[in-house]
Design a protein around this motif. Structure first.
Motif, PDB file in Angstrom:
ATOM      1  N   PRO A 117       0.810  -1.225   0.000  1.00  0.00           N
ATOM      2  CA  PRO A 117       0.000   0.000   0.000  1.00  0.00           C
ATOM      3  C   PRO A 117       0.840   1.269   0.000  1.00  0.00           C
ATOM      4  O   PRO A 117       0.516   2.237  -0.690  1.00  0.00           O
ATOM      5  CB  PRO A 117      -0.824  -0.123   1.293  1.00  0.00           C
ATOM      6  CG  PRO A 117      -0.871  -1.591   1.568  1.00  0.00           C
ATOM      7  CD  PRO A 117       0.455  -2.115   1.123  1.00  0.00           C
ATOM      8  N   HIS A 237      -7.310   7.202  -5.202  1.00  0.00           N
ATOM      9  CA  HIS A 237      -7.519   5.887  -4.605  1.00  0.00           C
ATOM     10  C   HIS A 237      -7.635   4.779  -5.635  1.00  0.00           C
ATOM     11  O   HIS A 237      -7.087   3.685  -5.450  1.00  0.00           O
ATOM     12  CB  HIS A 237      -8.782   5.918  -3.737  1.00  0.00           C
ATOM     13  CG  HIS A 237      -8.661   6.831  -2.563  1.00  0.00           C
ATOM     14  ND1 HIS A 237      -9.740   7.449  -1.964  1.00  0.00           N
ATOM     15  CD2 HIS A 237      -7.568   7.248  -1.863  1.00  0.00           C
ATOM     16  CE1 HIS A 237      -9.325   8.204  -0.959  1.00  0.00           C
ATOM     17  NE2 HIS A 237      -8.017   8.094  -0.882  1.00  0.00           N
ATOM     18  N   ARG A 241      -5.361   1.442  -6.269  1.00  0.00           N
ATOM     19  CA  ARG A 241      -5.897   0.079  -6.363  1.00  0.00           C
ATOM     20  C   ARG A 241      -5.388  -0.613  -7.620  1.00  0.00           C
ATOM     21  O   ARG A 241      -5.029  -1.794  -7.599  1.00  0.00           O
ATOM     22  CB  ARG A 241      -7.422   0.123  -6.386  1.00  0.00           C
ATOM     23  CG  ARG A 241      -8.061   0.554  -5.075  1.00  0.00           C
ATOM     24  CD  ARG A 241      -9.529   0.868  -5.284  1.00  0.00           C
ATOM     25  NE  ARG A 241     -10.299  -0.290  -5.686  1.00  0.00           N
ATOM     26  CZ  ARG A 241     -11.458  -0.216  -6.342  1.00  0.00           C
ATOM     27  NH1 ARG A 241     -11.954   0.949  -6.672  1.00  0.00           N
ATOM     28  NH2 ARG A 241     -12.103  -1.311  -6.666  1.00  0.00           N
ATOM     29  N   TYR A 275     -12.810  -0.473  -2.009  1.00  0.00           N
ATOM     30  CA  TYR A 275     -11.815   0.421  -1.444  1.00  0.00           C
ATOM     31  C   TYR A 275     -11.456  -0.054  -0.046  1.00  0.00           C
ATOM     32  O   TYR A 275     -12.257  -0.678   0.653  1.00  0.00           O
ATOM     33  CB  TYR A 275     -12.362   1.848  -1.337  1.00  0.00           C
ATOM     34  CG  TYR A 275     -12.450   2.597  -2.646  1.00  0.00           C
ATOM     35  CD1 TYR A 275     -11.322   2.804  -3.416  1.00  0.00           C
ATOM     36  CD2 TYR A 275     -13.665   3.122  -3.085  1.00  0.00           C
ATOM     37  CE1 TYR A 275     -11.392   3.507  -4.605  1.00  0.00           C
ATOM     38  CE2 TYR A 275     -13.750   3.831  -4.273  1.00  0.00           C
ATOM     39  CZ  TYR A 275     -12.599   4.017  -5.025  1.00  0.00           C
ATOM     40  OH  TYR A 275     -12.675   4.710  -6.192  1.00  0.00           O
ATOM     41  N   SER A 276     -10.264   0.300   0.387  1.00  0.00           N
ATOM     42  CA  SER A 276      -9.886  -0.013   1.755  1.00  0.00           C
ATOM     43  C   SER A 276     -10.627   0.913   2.713  1.00  0.00           C
ATOM     44  O   SER A 276     -11.173   1.946   2.317  1.00  0.00           O
ATOM     45  CB  SER A 276      -8.369   0.170   1.930  1.00  0.00           C
ATOM     46  OG  SER A 276      -8.036   1.551   1.841  1.00  0.00           O
ATOM     47  N   ARG A 277     -10.651   0.531   3.973  1.00  0.00           N
ATOM     48  CA  ARG A 277     -11.301   1.383   4.979  1.00  0.00           C
ATOM     49  C   ARG A 277     -10.623   2.744   5.049  1.00  0.00           C
ATOM     50  O   ARG A 277     -11.287   3.772   5.211  1.00  0.00           O
ATOM     51  CB  ARG A 277     -11.236   0.689   6.344  1.00  0.00           C
ATOM     52  CG  ARG A 277     -12.129  -0.536   6.464  1.00  0.00           C
ATOM     53  CD  ARG A 277     -11.956  -1.187   7.824  1.00  0.00           C
ATOM     54  NE  ARG A 277     -12.776  -2.389   7.954  1.00  0.00           N
ATOM     55  CZ  ARG A 277     -14.012  -2.407   8.426  1.00  0.00           C
ATOM     56  NH1 ARG A 277     -14.556  -1.281   8.825  1.00  0.00           N
ATOM     57  NH2 ARG A 277     -14.694  -3.521   8.499  1.00  0.00           N
ATOM     58  N   ASP A 278      -9.298   2.746   4.935  1.00  0.00           N
ATOM     59  CA  ASP A 278      -8.581   4.024   4.990  1.00  0.00           C
ATOM     60  C   ASP A 278      -8.981   4.931   3.836  1.00  0.00           C
ATOM     61  O   ASP A 278      -9.143   6.149   4.017  1.00  0.00           O
ATOM     62  CB  ASP A 278      -7.071   3.779   4.966  1.00  0.00           C
ATOM     63  CG  ASP A 278      -6.554   3.183   6.258  1.00  0.00           C
ATOM     64  OD1 ASP A 278      -7.273   3.297   7.277  1.00  0.00           O
ATOM     65  OD2 ASP A 278      -5.450   2.614   6.257  1.00  0.00           O
TER      66      ASP A 278
END
Length: 343
Positions: A117, A237, A241, A275-278
């Motif tokens: 990441p 974002h 990804r 998407y990631s939580r962040d």
């Protein structure tokens, strides 16, 4: 030292096995029998030990010798001072194999969770915008062929929403990480076969479905949704990804050695499902900052999350690759607890 060892000699050009006896004396390997030759011991290569395969001695010209008695060959090699490398010895030990497996697993997990990441984020933020736009080129056209149809919202209605969103001032640098100029974007409307949704593409397109506009039923909530998607563009974002997915696919191909597009693509597909939580928190924070910068109450965001939560409770789901709104209840609670929450 002289030791006779019976075995087969292969010249490297034919499959014929020549019966010979190998002897070591005066620092050289000597063959006698069907073939006679002598080679300095230092020029010989010893194959790694494999549990059920014969161990070979290889000559400089790629000819090989296979002993009939592998145990006797091991004794001979030991007598000549040959020692297997630490890696080879570890391969023969179940403890060494277990340690290597644990270390490899830890490296892969840590790399996936932290290094990948961070690296993808660094690459995404240093990638030229033109390259990023090229990455997303054609995605909307593909979705139009398989998922979307032209919007049925009146052109006037679409124009009103686009104009209102264009008038919003992006968060300033005083708003923290959300600050900075807004990324280039283009709002497009589509009628969807998969229900209400909104998402942003690396090309700069923010896609809003007719069903999402109808579900929200409030222009302020539509603005909050668009602000969230603009936050995804601001944080690049989706580009992150795509970079992560490409790296995972390449690594899977190297590890598996299988060029099958299906096998190589599965990890990338799994990573790209949401998407990631962040990333969601970053987009939410950006939307909060944008709404507050323009004097819009955060109750609009609450309405968005409440509407999405209602869909989930009704069991209405959209394909995961288009869903940018997971964990709705958690995000709703986070907005309600926001220190600057306004009614």
């Amino acid at each position: 030292m002289e030791t006779g060892l019976a075995g087969s000699y292969f010249d490297g050009t034919t499959s014929r096995a020549h019966r010979v006896t190998l002897a070591v004396r005066d620092g050289a390997v000597h063959l006698e029998g069907d073939v006679e030759r002598s080679t300095p011991l230092r020029e010989m290569r010893v194959a790694e030990r494999i549990a059920h395969a014969p161990r070979k001695l290889t000559f400089p010209d790629e000819a090989t010798f296979e002993a009939d008695d592998q145990a006797a060959l091991d004794t001979l090699l030991h007598a000549t001072g040959h020692r297997d490398s630490m890696v080879v010895r570890a391969q023969q030990s179940w403890r060494g194999t277990l340690v290597a497996l644990c270390v490899t697993s830890c490296v892969l997990v840590l790399g996936y969770l932290f290094v990948l990441p961070a690296g993808a984020d660094l690459l995404a933020h240093n990638l030229p915008v033109a390259v990023e736009r090229q990455m997303g080129k054609g995605t909307l056209a593909l979705l139009d062929r398989h998922v979307f149809s032209p919007s049925r919202l009146p052109a006037v209605r679409r124009g009103e929403l686009a104009a209102r969103f264009a008038q919003l001032v992006p968060p300033g640098t005083t708003d923290g990480l959300a600050g900075g100029p807004a990324p280039a974007w283009q709002l497009v409307f589509r009628k969807s076969r998969i229900g209400p949704n909104a998402f942003a593409l690396p090309s700069g397109h923010i896609v809003m479905t007719d069903e999402m506009v109808e579900l929200l039923g409030d222009d302020g909530a539509v603005m909050a949704t668009l602000a969230h998607e603009l936050g995804h563009l601001h944080g690049r974002h989706l580009t992150r990804r795509l970079i992560q997915g490409s790296i995972v696919a390449a690594a899977s191909l190297l590890i598996s050695g299988d060029a099958s597009s299906l096998v190589a693509g599965l990890p990338a597909l799994a990573l790209d499902l949401h998407y990631s939580r962040d990333a969601e928190r970053e987009a939410d924070d950006y939307a909060v900052a944008l709404l507050e910068r323009n004097g819009l109450p955060l109750a609009h965001m609450e309405k968005v999350f409440s509407a999405l939560q209602g869909l989930q409770e009704e069991g209405i789901q959209v394909p995961a690759y288009l869903s940018s709104h997971p964990d709705t209840a958690e995000r709703l609670a986070r907005v309600r607890q926001h220190g600057r929450y306004k009614q």
